[in-house]
Design an enzyme around this catalytic site. Structure first.
Site: not given
Ligand code: SIN
Length: 284
Positions: A103, A105, A260, A275
């Site tokens: 995906h 973000d 990612h 995050r």
């Molecule tokens: C996310 O998609 O923000 C999580 C990525 C992760 O935990 O490595």
């Protein structure tokens, strides 16, 4: 190691994207010259990594603010006392992780996020890597014919099917509780399928399996075969890099140029990340 910089050292992670930056202490206020060089690396490599940076929440926020306004996450739990810092956590007894499929973000927002930072606070002894894919490479390697078709298309993106009420009702997904506020999942947006990156000026493929529903003016069924082709193409291993976390590692990815995916291969262990997402601008 690349020697083009005065204030940092830079080691590319692979042929497509990703570079590790060393010689910098993010627990201190970094000087403008160093930030300029870090920005150059971010522009060139689309995802940057730092090691051995154990930041306080205040210093995570201070570093993030050097890149723009912070987007306070609507759906994730946050670190107590710091609503700007979302928690990406999986406990030893939990099965599903957050972000476990490809995906980008916030592509459902009218002004999608510039980038996201992940700060590793607790990681499994092995596993729990994050994989990134370059949407510059995905675009650059398409045929001229497909590039020209995609250049005329826009795509519909939504948060509803991922964060809305229908998802919360799924009985077998234990991210329910870590992902909240299904009633806040109302975002829908239309963006060009090929965007011009606002800072680098490069063309980037801007559809993703997580949030894209279909092409504007096409039904979801009509859109599916072409989207599936693009998804398989964009996830080719040579367009990706894989990051192995240690406590104190940081990743900062450009949502306009990457996908990612968090690998969920550490059942029985805890993984806890902070995050912070940086606001972006509308895409064209
Ligand atoms: C996310 O998609 O923000 C999580 C990525 C992760 O935990 O490595």
């Amino acid at each position: 190691m690349i020697d083009d910089y005065n204030t940092i050292r830079v080691k590319p992670l692979g042929g497509a994207l990703g570079a590790e930056i060393s010689g910098i202490n993010l627990n201190e206020a970094i000087p403008d010259e160093q930030l300029t060089e870090v920005r150059q690396v971010f522009g060139q490599y689309a995802v940057i990594f730092f090691r051995n940076q154990k930041l306080t929440p205040e210093n995570e926020i201070r570093f993030a603010k050097r890149w723009g306004e912070i987007n306070t996450n609507r759906f994730f739990s946050s670190v107590e006392g710091y609503p700007q810092i979302a928690l990406v956590v999986k406990e030893p007894d939990q099965k599903n992780n957050i972000g476990g499929s490809w995906h980008t973000d916030h592509s459902y927002d009218i002004a999608p996020a510039l980038g996201s930072m992940l700060f590793a606070h607790e990681v499994p002894v092995s596993g729990g890597d994050t994989v990134f894919a370059s949407m510059y490479k995905a675009y650059d390697t398409l045929s001229d014919g497909l590039k020209s078709t995609l250049g005329n298309l826009r795509a519909r993106h939504s948060s509803v099917h991922v964060f809305g009420a229908a998802r919360a009702k799924k009985g077998n997904d234990d991210t329910v509780g870590r992902i909240k506020n299904p009633e806040a999942a109302t975002q829908e947006a239309i963006h060009p399928v090929v965007i011009i990156h606002p800072e680098t000026g490069r063309k980037s493929l801007y559809v993703n399996p997580g949030f894209t529903l279909g092409f504007e003016g096409w039904s979801d069924e009509e859109s599916k075969p072409l989207l599936e082709y693009l998804y398989a193409h964009a996830a080719r291993p040579e367009f990706t890099c894989r990051f192995q976390w240690k406590e104190g590692s940081i990743a900062f990815w450009d949502n306009r140029a990457t996908w990612h995916l968090a690998v969920n291969d550490y059942q029985g262990s805890r993984r806890m990340m902070h995050r912070i997402t940086i606001e972006g601008t509308p895409l064209s």
